[in-house]
Design an enzyme around this catalytic site. Structure first.
Site: not given
Ligand SMILES: *[C@@H]1O[C@H](CO)[C@@H](O)[C@H](O)[C@H]1NC(C)=O
Ligand SMILES: *[C@@H]1O[C@H](CO)[C@@H](O)[C@H](O)[C@H]1NC(C)=O
Ligand SMILES: *[C@@H]1O[C@H](CO)[C@@H](O)[C@H](O)[C@H]1NC(C)=O
Ligand SMILES: *[C@@H]1O[C@H](CO)[C@@H](O)[C@H](O)[C@H]1NC(C)=O
Ligand SMILES: *[C@@H]1O[C@H](CO)[C@@H](O)[C@H](O)[C@H]1NC(C)=O
Ligand SMILES: *[C@@H]1O[C@H](CO)[C@@H](O)[C@H](O)[C@H]1NC(C)=O
Ligand SMILES: *[C@@H]1O[C@H](CO)[C@@H](O)[C@H](O)[C@H]1NC(C)=O
Length: 894
Positions: A596-597, A602, A617, A713
């Site tokens: 997915l990304g 990671g 993840k 973040d």
């Protein structure tokens, strides 16, 4: 005994030599005579005067030496043949050393253009003495020499003579600079310095005396001829016919402190009509407030007959000023102002007094006007220190003249403040270039090399500075890598290192230094690290950067009071219900089939748990930071649950395999949705909803959690969208839970993403919820404009700068994402811009709280919803809204 004689003779010989030297030196003692533009090391003795002229090379670093065209040479002495011009820079300064503070000097600058440039570009520029403007030099004729003279008492053992370019009126230049010490008791003023208006040799009978100065005049003053049709330099004598009012004999000036040249004194003027008053000065300065000092020198040059007597009074504007004056034969009497003359009109006359058989005479006169030198200079010790730094480190900056004053010409890289108690400017901040000699400063603890356009790699010698605690290399053009030792020291917290470097693979990293910023005293220490706040807010975070965060707080925690909590967290982690084995993860993700990304530490994979989609993840094995983020995230997401925060389904913790399983967000992240590549444009309403969702998630972290949590973040890639475009905040790896002891801030290692990172936090390492508010502001600006947080152009403009500049122009049309095609309620957008600008205020205290942001965003939403309901977004309404744009600007440009 005889043995002594040679010794005595030798001794006497030496004495004699010393005496000779002294006598020789006395004449020009204290004279400083600089021939500007003369090649270095080519001193000469001027013809006629015998004055020693030297090159200006040791007094200035800038400018270009030139010579006047040869056709002009004949009319002038050698010192005017060379000159120095200043095509570069606004202010160029000579530093005249070797002067004595408290001494009264006659200071002279001469300016002869002489078509040195071959183009007869005649300039106009300003002349400064120290920090004050002395005069304007306006060159109107290349063949005509301009002379500026000032009588001034320097307060330092040096003084700056500066030439300042005035807009575009040509290149400043100077031909010579001369300093002549004067008698202590002469030309005294109540305040201020004296600028020359007139120094006249009355009745001078040849033009020869023009320029007749040293050695005739001990102070090298220049006496110009002075004449008028109402005066004469002849007297009528009954015994002879016409008699010359002059003498060949020397006029004794020992009784006058002013010591005018005998050649100026041995001629005089007297009125043509012997019984009429003799007006000799009639001056009305342009500025009525001009105050003047006048000095009149008298001596009888012709021996009077026994029946003759000369006595006269001096009047100013018709009123008695001084008198009666009875000049002495061949001896100078000086009559002068003891304070400034005021009134704006200066009409001086002499009137024959009672009993005088002869009319008044005048031999020489000087008039000066008062020039205030009010600007304070920089503190002497500061100047000494900075000059030393400049020379020791060979700093090649345009550092000339006074470091701090006047403000508009203060040195680049310095900040100053005024110390009113001592009438001096003090240097409060300094940033300098990288000089190799720095490696000799073994005890150096703080080193700021930022903002210097430094090139090359970061020198290894910096790691030799073992005491260094703070090293700032930001905003240079350094390439290559940082010496390993420095990185190691940063990683073990013995060094706080920042290197915002455009060509480097990483952008910035600031290690926490417990000594520097471990407590509330952090703010006080701030001055030691010079990081320009303004540019941080604007264009600092301009390069690609990966913030490497070191979770100092957690590590340290295991050794301190936080022990308990840390253990508790581990325990909870162990007992978490949905713990997956690695093989389960493999099954869920179908052997990591669909990516997915890729995130910071990671990769995220798509997966299924039964029929429910999930995102998994997996942290890269090598990433220590990743592990710490993993811990933080698990720990946090177990505590907090909110509809606008991603939900953690479970985790995998098996050997080196660390994985997090989240609910699946079908619409990916906000960033991808805003990107130009996405065909489905989010409407303004969608955007407002997403913003509101994200804001609510943050509000919950800040206000709903006890103790509060700072996400640290917040950015568009960390805002995920589900199938209904509902937004959820993700990625809590950097999040920080406030200590439970009730403090409202913590000091941490700076973490975050360039463009989103709160500049104030970046500087102070002082974390509050307001840092998230800043980042959220950037997110909101991106939502509005669809521009990257930092422009990838050369200027690397920050989106907030862009929006501010558009706001300044009142140009909202070009601010909003063009893909919205004007399809929005303008007031709703304005309101959103207002909220965002408030959030990105450089000062944390000025930013709203997230609760306020949520309330305001809902208001935006209401306005937009009203529009959508009213107009349904038809083409007609789009047009109207577009037309509205202009008229909306006025009330909103507040
Ligand atoms: C200034 O003083 C130094 C040392 O006393 C001397 O070497 C130098 O020649 C002097 N310069 C001038 C212009 O007098
Ligand atoms: C001064 O001016 C008068 C009248 O103009 C003239 O006769 C006389 O020669 C002049 N003196 C000098 C020294 O020029
Ligand atoms: C000379 O001055 C006196 C007094 O001002 C005046 O009376 C007289 O007329 C003047 N003589 C000439 C020739 O101008
Ligand atoms: C200057 O003073 C003299 C004598 O007092 C007078 O004759 C003359 O008119 C005055 N000039 C002006 C311009 O006032
Ligand atoms: C000259 O000055 C003295 C002293 O002030 C005064 O007594 C005298 O009257 C004055 N003479 C003239 C002609 O003004
Ligand atoms: C940190 O690392 C540097 C370089 O490896 C080392 O010289 C220094 O002793 C270390 N300091 C601490 C406090 O561990
Ligand atoms: C850094 O350098 C740039 C370009 O010279 C300048 O505009 C900026 O003001 C500097 N900032 C500081 C704090 O010196």
């Amino acid at each position: 005994m005889a043995g002594f004689e040679p010794f005595i003779f030798a001794f006497l010989g030496v004495l004699y030599l010393i005496l000779l030297l002294l006598i020789h030196a006395q004449g020009q003692s204290g004279f400083i005579s600089i021939d500007c533009g003369l090649p270095a090391d080519s001193p000469y003795k001027e013809e006629l005067t015998g004055i020693d002229y030297i090159s200006d090379a040791n007094f200035i670093d800038t400018g270009i030496s030139s010579r006047i065209a040869s056709e002009f040479k004949g009319d002038y002495r050698r010192r005017e043949w060379n000159l120095r011009s200043f095509p570069e820079g606004v202010r160029n300064c000579y530093t005249i050393k070797n002067i004595t503070r408290g001494t009264r000097y006659l200071i002279r600058g001469t300016f002869l253009h002489g078509n040195y440039d071959g183009e007869s570009n005649l300039p106009e520029f300003d002349l400064y003495l120290g920090t004050d403007k002395w005069d304007t030099v306006k060159v109107e004729d290349a063949s005509y020499r301009i002379i500026k003279e000032l009588i001034h008492v320097p307060s330092r053992n040096y003084i700056h003579v500066c030439l300042v370019r005035t807009s575009d009126l040509g290149t400043p230049f100077i031909s010579s600079i001369q300093f002549r010490p004067l008698n202590k008791n002469s030309y005294e003023t109540e305040y201020g310095s004296l600028a020359l208006y007139l120094r006249a040799d009355a009745g001078s009978n040849t033009y020869y005396s023009y320029g007749q100065k040293y050695p005739y005049d001990v102070h090298d003053r220049r006496w110009t001829p002075y004449n008028s049709s109402e005066w004469t330099d002849y007297i009528w004598s009954p015994s002879t016919d016409l008699k010359d009012l002059s003498t060949e004999l020397t006029i004794d000036n020992s009784k006058s402190d002013y010591k005018p040249a005998s050649v100026a004194m041995n001629t005089a003027i007297t009125p043509v009509n012997e019984s009429a008053p003799m007006g000799f000065i009639d001056w009305e300065p342009d500025n009525k407030n001009t105050q003047i000092y006048i000095y009149m020198h008298f001596a009888e040059v012709v021996k009077l007959e026994p029946n003759q007597f000369r006595s006269f009074n001096i009047t100013l504007n018709g009123k008695h000023w001084y008198g009666p004056v009875v000049p002495n034969y061949l001896s100078t009497t000086t009559v002068y102002s003891t304070g400034p003359e005021t009134g704006g009109t200066y009409n001086f006359s002499m009137v024959k007094a009672e009993g005088s058989t002869l009319p008044p005479i005048l031999n020489a006169v000087e008039i000066y006007y008062v020039k205030d030198f009010l600007q304070s200079e920089t503190d002497q010790e500061d100047v000494d220190a900075i000059i030393k730094i400049k020379s020791t480190y060979g700093i090649k900056r345009d550092w000339q003249g006074d470091p701090c004053a006047p403000k508009q010409y203060s040195w680049e890289g310095l900040d100053c403040s005024y110390d009113a108690d001592n009438y001096a400017h003090r240097i409060t901040s300094l940033s300098i270039e990288i000089p190799a000699d720095i490696s000799n400063l073994l005890m150096l603890q703080f080193l700021d090399l930022s903002n210097n356009s430094l090139t090359g790699s970061v020198p290894d010698f910096l790691s030799k500075l073992i005491n260094l605690k703070v090293l700032n290399l930001e905003r240079n053009k350094l390439t290559g890598s940082i010496p390993r030792e420095l990185i190691e020291r940063r990683d073990n917290h013995s060094l706080s290192l920042s290197f915002v470097v455009n060509s480097m693979p990483y952008f910035a990293s600031v290690g926490e230094n417990p000594d520097l910023c471990g407590s509330r005293s952090c703010k006080k220490n701030k001055n030691n690290i010079v990081i320009p706040i303004a540019s941080v807010a604007g264009g600092l975070l301009v390069f690609t950067f990966i913030a490497v965060a070191i979770f100092w707080g957690i590590r340290r925690g295991s050794r301190t009071k936080q022990d308990a909590e840390s253990n508790k967290q581990n325990a909870t982690l162990e007992s978490l219900q949905r713990q997956f084995t690695y093989s389960e993860i493999l099954r869920i993700t179908n052997n990591f089939e669909r990516i997915l990304g890729k995130g910071g530490f990671g990769t995220v994979y798509h997966g299924y748990i039964d029929d429910t989609q999930v995102a998994v993840k997996m942290l890269s094995h090598s990433s220590v930071q990743g592990y710490q983020q993993f811990q933080t995230e698990v720990r946090l997401l177990m505590r907090v649950h909110h509809r606008n925060l991603t939900t953690l389904v479970g985790y995998c913790y098996e050997g080196t395999n660390l994985g997090l399983v989240y609910e699946y967000m079908a619409n990916g992240d906000l960033d991808a949705h805003l990107s130009d590549g996405n065909t489905q444009t989010l409407t303004w309403k969608d955007r407002l909803r997403i913003a509101t969702d994200a804001a609510q998630g943050l509000e919950y972290l800040h206000c709903g959690c006890k103790p509060p949590i700072v996400h640290r973040d917040v950015k568009t890639t960390n805002i995920l969208l589900n199938e209904n475009l509902q937004a959820k905040l993700a990625d809590f790896g950097y999040s920080k839970i406030f200590p439970t002891d009730g403090g409202t801030y913590v000091s941490t290692v700076v973490a975050g993403t360039p463009g989103y990172l709160d500049p104030e936090y970046y500087i102070t390492n002082w974390l509050t919820e307001k840092s998230d508010v800043y980042s959220f502001g950037v997110v909101l600006l991106k939502i509005i404009t669809n521009r990257p947080a930092i422009e990838r152009s050369q200027e690397r403009t920050h989106v907030s700068e862009f929006v501010r500049s558009m706001l300044a122009k009142g140009d909202i049309k070009n601010m909003v994402d063009p893909r919205l095609h004007g399809n929005f309620n303008i007031n709703s957008v304005w309101k959103a811009v207002e909220i965002a600008i408030g959030c990105v205020s450089p000062t944390a205290a000025k930013r709203p709280t997230m609760s306020q942001v949520v309330v305001d965003l809902k208001e935006c939403m209401a306005t937009e919803l009203a529009r959508v309901n009213d107009q349904g977004g038809s083409r007609e309404s789009i047009k109207m809204i577009n037309l509205d744009l202009g008229t909306e600007l006025i009330p909103l440009a507040r």
